[in-house]
Design a protein around this motif. Structure first.
Motif, PDB file in Angstrom:
ATOM      1  N   ILE A  49       0.810  -1.227   0.000  1.00 19.09           N
ATOM      2  CA  ILE A  49       0.000   0.000   0.000  1.00 19.09           C
ATOM      3  C   ILE A  49       0.840   1.272   0.000  1.00 19.09           C
ATOM      4  N   HIS A  52       4.449   4.598   4.930  1.00 17.88           N
ATOM      5  CA  HIS A  52       3.724   5.545   5.770  1.00 17.88           C
ATOM      6  C   HIS A  52       4.425   5.667   7.115  1.00 17.88           C
ATOM      7  N   GLU A  56       0.708   7.022  11.197  1.00 16.82           N
ATOM      8  CA  GLU A  56      -0.303   6.607  10.220  1.00 16.82           C
ATOM      9  C   GLU A  56      -0.591   5.119  10.317  1.00 16.82           C
ATOM     10  N   ILE A  60      -4.240   2.336  12.084  1.00 15.79           N
ATOM     11  CA  ILE A  60      -4.954   1.109  11.708  1.00 15.79           C
ATOM     12  C   ILE A  60      -5.610   0.513  12.944  1.00 15.79           C
ATOM     13  N   PHE A  63      -8.361   3.030  14.392  1.00 17.10           N
ATOM     14  CA  PHE A  63      -9.648   2.973  13.710  1.00 17.10           C
ATOM     15  C   PHE A  63     -10.459   1.767  14.187  1.00 17.10           C
ATOM     16  N   ALA A 105      -6.980  -4.977   0.036  1.00 14.51           N
ATOM     17  CA  ALA A 105      -6.649  -3.554   0.075  1.00 14.51           C
ATOM     18  C   ALA A 105      -5.448  -3.226  -0.816  1.00 14.51           C
ATOM     19  N   SER A 107      -4.616   0.302  -0.751  1.00 15.21           N
ATOM     20  CA  SER A 107      -4.242   1.604  -0.196  1.00 15.21           C
ATOM     21  C   SER A 107      -4.479   1.583   1.304  1.00 15.21           C
ATOM     22  N   LEU A 108      -3.842   2.527   1.984  1.00 16.33           N
ATOM     23  CA  LEU A 108      -4.014   2.625   3.426  1.00 16.33           C
ATOM     24  C   LEU A 108      -5.456   2.984   3.775  1.00 16.33           C
ATOM     25  N   THR A 109      -6.106   3.760   2.929  1.00 17.56           N
ATOM     26  CA  THR A 109      -7.504   4.133   3.169  1.00 17.56           C
ATOM     27  C   THR A 109      -8.394   2.904   3.216  1.00 17.56           C
ATOM     28  N   MET A 110      -8.160   1.955   2.320  1.00 18.62           N
ATOM     29  CA  MET A 110      -8.951   0.720   2.321  1.00 18.62           C
ATOM     30  C   MET A 110      -8.715  -0.074   3.604  1.00 18.62           C
ATOM     31  N   TYR A 112      -7.898   1.268   6.488  1.00 14.43           N
ATOM     32  CA  TYR A 112      -8.613   2.018   7.520  1.00 14.43           C
ATOM     33  C   TYR A 112     -10.101   1.655   7.534  1.00 14.43           C
ATOM     34  N   VAL A 113     -10.720   1.625   6.365  1.00 18.62           N
ATOM     35  CA  VAL A 113     -12.149   1.304   6.268  1.00 18.62           C
ATOM     36  C   VAL A 113     -12.408  -0.113   6.770  1.00 18.62           C
TER      37      VAL A 113
END
Length: 425
Positions: A49, A52, A56, A60, A63, A105, A107-110, A112-113
């Motif tokens: 991903i 970071h 950041e 993980i 969240f 995933a 990306s890091l956003t995925m 996180y979600v």
């Protein structure tokens, strides 16, 4: 009718409470495999991903715990209103979706979600699990049985840390495959919940018994002071402090051992897992002690919490690897997982008996709120200082303050109770 029979009568099965203990233990194991499997393989995840910062990557866990914490009170209320299975099974289904998202995933956003959804799904577990255990396990077995249930956390933590280090770091397995393995375990556990857990509640069953039946468990029928009594508030503060240090350890110990103490490969996972391995005999021993000496729970909790604070400090000031590993073993033996069954028993003794789900939800909300703060704050400290040592010191300090508050409140409440007894006499 004995307390044991009353507790199991709900399911018309004298072995039901034992089945509950086994199933809930396995449920915690699967949850904790997920919770710990990601941390040791942060570098491999970043290879997929992108790179970071520590802060950041720490998000993980934050969240996950943010969603998990936020679900505690709502899920507890839902458990009391609709029942355990109605809340627990959909929660695990959401957990399954979350692991599939993380495994795919890019990306890091995925990530996180996925972590957010996983936290929401797992948030259904605590209130359901300890409502089931408190309503079905005989009073005289509650501490030991809770320790066995909690040992699933240690088992899962050990498996997660070792599996990620061994399979991914040493054997070169794709990190995504380990996540999909967790998905398979979650599917199995969801089916087990559907088959084993039955409807109804101990509270409703007890209400239908003659008055002398309820008297079989005097400690159960003592009038609870309320959800926000002084004793309950002291328990919330104590659990916040307990969880802060523990989730700091769970999130950042592998990184600390690798970056600041020179541990490599599978040694990272095995060394981190020492906390989990040592916690099982500690939890079983001290919970048995709390069952035998029920009027000494407060003293036992204070002793264990102060010992845990000392071990957190010893971990970072240890001059060599041997002393460090001994400190980790002692932290596991005397720390959160050892004190958890006693704290849960303390809450069950003092919580309103008609709303166990809500009571345990509020209790775990306060405890787990620290898990939102600890991973991120320790990551920020690491980014700014180049070391996670201060994170250990902060954890120990919070634990000492929480223990002091717990001690003062319970001493004052005990003195007040004695004065009231003397006045009535």
């Amino acid at each position: 009718m004995s307390n044991s029979k009353v507790a199991s009568g709900n399911a018309s099965d004298p072995l039901y409470w034992k089945k509950i203990v086994v199933v809930l233990c396995l449920g915690w194991a699967v949850i904790w495999i997920y919770r710990t499997i990601l941390t040791p393989i942060f570098p491999e995840i970043q290879a997929t991903i992108g790179a970071h910062s520590n802060a950041e990557m720490g998000l993980i866990a934050s969240f996950y715990f943010f969603a998990y914490t936020g679900m505690q009170i709502p899920s507890g209320i839902l458990v009391d209103k609709f029942g355990k299975k109605v809340v627990l099974i959909p929660g695990f289904c959401l957990f399954i979706v979350a692991t599939l998202l993380i495994g795919n995933a890019t990306s890091l956003t995925m990530v996180y979600v996925g972590s957010l959804l996983a936290g929401m799904g797992c948030g259904s577990y605590y209130g359901s699990a300890y409502s089931l255990s408190s309503e079905n396990i005989p009073l005289e077995r509650r501490g030991l049985a809770t320790a066995i249930i909690n040992s699933g956390s240690a088992l899962g933590m050990a498996i997660g840390l070792i599996a990620s280090s061994l399979l991914v770091k040493s054997m070169g397995m794709d990190w995504q495959l380990t996540i999909f393995m967790i998905t398979a375990l979650l599917v199995i556990m969801t089916l087990v919940f559907a088959v084993v857990i039955k409807g109804g509640s101990y509270s409703s069953h007890l209400a239908s018994q003659p008055a002398n039946t309820a008297a079989a468990a005097p400690e159960e029928t003592n009038e609870a002071s309320g959800l926000f009594s002084m004793r309950m508030i002291s328990a919330y503060v104590m659990y916040f402090a307990t969880c802060y240090g523990y989730y700091m350890i769970v999130t950042w110990l592998p990184s600390f051992l690798q970056q600041e103490r020179g541990f490599e490969g599978v040694a990272i996972g095995f060394s981190s897992a020492l906390v989990a391995f040592a916690s099982v005999p500690g939890a079983l021993f001290f919970s048995r002690m709390s069952d035998r000496f029920r009027n000494k729970k407060v003293q036992l909790i204070i002793f264990l919490e102060l010992c845990a604070a000392v071990m957190l400090v010893c971990t970072v000031i240890s001059p060599d690897s041997t002393t460090l590993l001994i400190s980790l073993i002692l932290y596991g033996l005397l720390g959160k997982l050892a004190v958890d069954p006693i704290m849960i028993s303390f809450v069950a003794d003092n919580a309103p008996k008609k709303g166990y789900g809500t009571s345990f939800g509020v209790f775990n909300f306060f405890g787990m709120s620290s898990s939102v703060i600890a991973p991120f704050l320790t990551g920020v400290i690491s980014d700014n200082t180049g070391s996670k040592v201060m994170g250990f010191y902060i954890s120990a300090g919070i634990l000492v303050v929480g223990t002091l508050i717990f001690f003062i409140v319970n001493v004052l409440m005990k003195q007040k109770s004695k004065r009231q007894t003397a006045a009535q006499a």
